[in-house]
Scaffold this active site. Structure first.
Site, PDB file in Angstrom:
ATOM      1  N   ARG A 119     -10.495   5.463   8.222  1.00 56.63           N
ATOM      2  CA  ARG A 119      -9.451   5.012   7.304  1.00 56.63           C
ATOM      3  C   ARG A 119      -8.425   4.256   8.150  1.00 56.63           C
ATOM      4  O   ARG A 119      -7.903   4.798   9.120  1.00 56.63           O
ATOM      5  CB  ARG A 119      -8.794   6.205   6.605  1.00 56.63           C
ATOM      6  CG  ARG A 119      -9.711   6.908   5.613  1.00 56.63           C
ATOM      7  CD  ARG A 119      -9.018   8.061   4.947  1.00 56.63           C
ATOM      8  NE  ARG A 119      -8.768   9.154   5.885  1.00 56.63           N
ATOM      9  CZ  ARG A 119      -8.012  10.216   5.604  1.00 56.63           C
ATOM     10  NH1 ARG A 119      -7.413  10.307   4.443  1.00 56.63           N
ATOM     11  NH2 ARG A 119      -7.848  11.165   6.499  1.00 56.63           N
ATOM     12  N   ARG A 125       1.743   9.050  12.567  1.00 54.56           N
ATOM     13  CA  ARG A 125       1.367  10.335  13.170  1.00 54.56           C
ATOM     14  C   ARG A 125      -0.131  10.601  13.072  1.00 54.56           C
ATOM     15  O   ARG A 125      -0.740  11.167  13.978  1.00 54.56           O
ATOM     16  CB  ARG A 125       2.137  11.458  12.459  1.00 54.56           C
ATOM     17  CG  ARG A 125       1.875  12.856  12.991  1.00 54.56           C
ATOM     18  CD  ARG A 125       2.313  13.883  11.968  1.00 54.56           C
ATOM     19  NE  ARG A 125       1.548  13.758  10.731  1.00 54.56           N
ATOM     20  CZ  ARG A 125       1.908  14.267   9.556  1.00 54.56           C
ATOM     21  NH1 ARG A 125       3.049  14.915   9.452  1.00 54.56           N
ATOM     22  NH2 ARG A 125       1.151  14.110   8.493  1.00 54.56           N
ATOM     23  N   PHE A 171      15.817  19.537  -1.558  1.00 53.03           N
ATOM     24  CA  PHE A 171      14.419  19.187  -1.788  1.00 53.03           C
ATOM     25  C   PHE A 171      14.109  17.795  -1.244  1.00 53.03           C
ATOM     26  O   PHE A 171      13.045  17.563  -0.660  1.00 53.03           O
ATOM     27  CB  PHE A 171      14.133  19.247  -3.293  1.00 53.03           C
ATOM     28  CG  PHE A 171      12.779  18.722  -3.688  1.00 53.03           C
ATOM     29  CD1 PHE A 171      11.642  19.494  -3.527  1.00 53.03           C
ATOM     30  CD2 PHE A 171      12.647  17.449  -4.220  1.00 53.03           C
ATOM     31  CE1 PHE A 171      10.391  19.008  -3.888  1.00 53.03           C
ATOM     32  CE2 PHE A 171      11.405  16.954  -4.572  1.00 53.03           C
ATOM     33  CZ  PHE A 171      10.273  17.740  -4.406  1.00 53.03           C
ATOM     34  N   TYR A 195       0.836  -1.205   0.000  1.00 49.42           N
ATOM     35  CA  TYR A 195       0.000   0.000   0.000  1.00 49.42           C
ATOM     36  C   TYR A 195       0.871   1.255   0.000  1.00 49.42           C
ATOM     37  O   TYR A 195       0.649   2.188  -0.787  1.00 49.42           O
ATOM     38  CB  TYR A 195      -0.939   0.017   1.207  1.00 49.42           C
ATOM     39  CG  TYR A 195      -1.679   1.337   1.330  1.00 49.42           C
ATOM     40  CD1 TYR A 195      -2.751   1.625   0.486  1.00 49.42           C
ATOM     41  CD2 TYR A 195      -1.274   2.299   2.256  1.00 49.42           C
ATOM     42  CE1 TYR A 195      -3.398   2.846   0.566  1.00 49.42           C
ATOM     43  CE2 TYR A 195      -1.918   3.519   2.339  1.00 49.42           C
ATOM     44  CZ  TYR A 195      -2.982   3.787   1.493  1.00 49.42           C
ATOM     45  OH  TYR A 195      -3.620   5.005   1.558  1.00 49.42           O
TER      46      TYR A 195
END
Length: 410
Positions: free
Chosen positions: A227, A214, A287, A168
């Site tokens: 969910r 989290r 980044f 997933y």
């Protein structure tokens, strides 16, 4: 910018916070004049200020491609996350989403707040996508197609095993890592290692697993339907139902389950460090590195912390600003991972059922960081010296500001 109490407790946060505030203001002033690009960058600021700040340093072409890639996947994620959409309606949208990015007439109303605006005005994102170079378009289309199919699969399938969990996370985040690597390669600025696909996947999995840990309470309280992304193979050891972990009477077992989830996420760190170590372009490096450091910092906060089941656990804004300001080289990354993994290690309870596994994984991270030989040069992200002196400096600045405001008013 931050509460006065927090600034007094962490005075070294003040300067990075001011720099970050200034950088955000500058980024907002640089929004392109074209309607479709203006919409994309304005939306990016709204859905993720920290990401929009980090993206600004990329070269123009790559920055535009990453901005569109992020918004396309954010839109796809909005469809997946909206539990009010019937399954028989949601599945074909997810599966066909890679075709919608070529259609400037397509939109679909779902989500809430800024995400609803993104979906209602998705034609702007499609228009921007159509202006990208072909190499960027092909990479974005491929990843969007694979991600949509993976999301559709898990709409109809629960996350049962740890392999399911990894699969997933691959679909919703590992593919993002692969897609970004493809964009970097298409830009001509990077030449990655032979196993770049595997370690790109790990970069995404580390971030996604951190978010899933989290966001436990937000996801489990989702209306009209929870969910649930924590694998039953892990939480089933500690509760009959995943939602039972949020109840106070189950706090001890909940924390043990949380700690096993964090320990699972730690397995990806060595791959992440390997990936970042070979990046050549400084803007691409920052980044990639800044979100990874924020992830290990978040895991250090979450570990052994029952507050994950009671409310929101996240890095303080000043620490986020400090990470953005300080992360410039791979030495900074090694220092940050060493600091936060040491912080996590101090929280390990030897009575925790996974304590030995957790400590072994942390020691592996410590060894990688120590073997570089650069740790002695670092500034600690969590134990800065001179805090007490800086408290008085901050208090003096605040006092002078108050006096100046009083004199100006009179």
């Amino acid at each position: 910018m931050g509460s006065l109490g927090t600034l007094l407790r962490y005075p070294d946060d003040v300067y990075p916070l001011l720099k970050m505030k200034r950088a955000i203001e500058e980024a907002e002033k640089q929004i392109p004049p074209e309607p479709h690009w203006g919409f994309c960058y304005s939306m990016l600021h709204k859905v993720s200020r920290s990401f929009s700040l980090v993206i600004q340093q990329l070269g123009t072409d790559l920055r535009n491609a990453v901005c569109v890639f992020y918004l396309v996947l954010r839109a796809l994620d909005t469809v997946e996350d909206d539990t009010s959409i019937p399954t028989d309606e949601k599945l074909p949208i997810l599966i066909a989403f890679h075709r919608h990015i070529y259609d400037t007439d397509w939109h679909y109303s779902c989500g809430t707040k800024e995400y609803k605006v993104l979906m209602d005005q998705f034609h702007h994102v499609a228009a921007a996508f159509l202006e990208l170079e072909k190499g960027y378009q092909e990479a974005i289309e491929e990843i969007t197609k694979r991600m949509g199919a993976g999301m559709a699969k898990f709409i109809c399938q629960e996350v049962e095993t740890v392999d399911d969990y990894d699969e997933y996370c691959h679909y919703v985040a590992g593919l993002v890592g692969l897609g970004l690597s493809k964009l970097f390669l298409a830009s001509g600025t990077e030449a990655l290692l032979p196993d770049w696909e595997r370690i790109s996947n790990s970069m995404g999995l580390f971030l996604q697993k951190t978010n899933i840990i989290r966001d436990y309470l937000e996801d489990i309280n989702e209306i009209p339907k929870s969910r649930m992304f924590w694998p039953r193979k892990i939480w089933g050891k500690y509760a009959d139902k995943l939602e039972d972990l949020k109840y106070e009477e189950n706090s001890t077992k909940a924390v043990h389950c949380l700690n096993e989830m964090v320990t699972n996420a730690l397995t990806h760190i060595e791959d992440c460090l390997k990936y970042m170590a070979v990046l050549r372009d400084p803007s691409i490096f920052r980044f990639c590195a800044i979100p990874q450091i924020m992830a290990i910092g978040t895991l250090a906060l979450c570990y052994n912390n029952v507050q994950v089941f009671r409310g929101v656990v996240k890095l303080r804004r000043g620490l986020t600003a400090k990470v953005i300001d300080r992360t410039k080289t791979m030495e900074d990354v090694y220092g940050a991972f060493y600091d936060f993994s040491c912080m996590l290690k101090t929280k390990v309870d030897k009575n925790d059922p996974n304590a030995s596994t957790t400590l072994n994984r942390l020691e592996a991270v410590h060894k990688v960081c120590r073997d570089t030989g650069v740790l002695h040069n670092r500034k600690s992200y969590i134990n800065d010296k001179g805090q007490s002196v800086n408290v008085y400096i901050v208090m003096l600045v605040i006092l002078l500001a108050i006096v100046f405001a009083y004199l100006r008013a009179n």
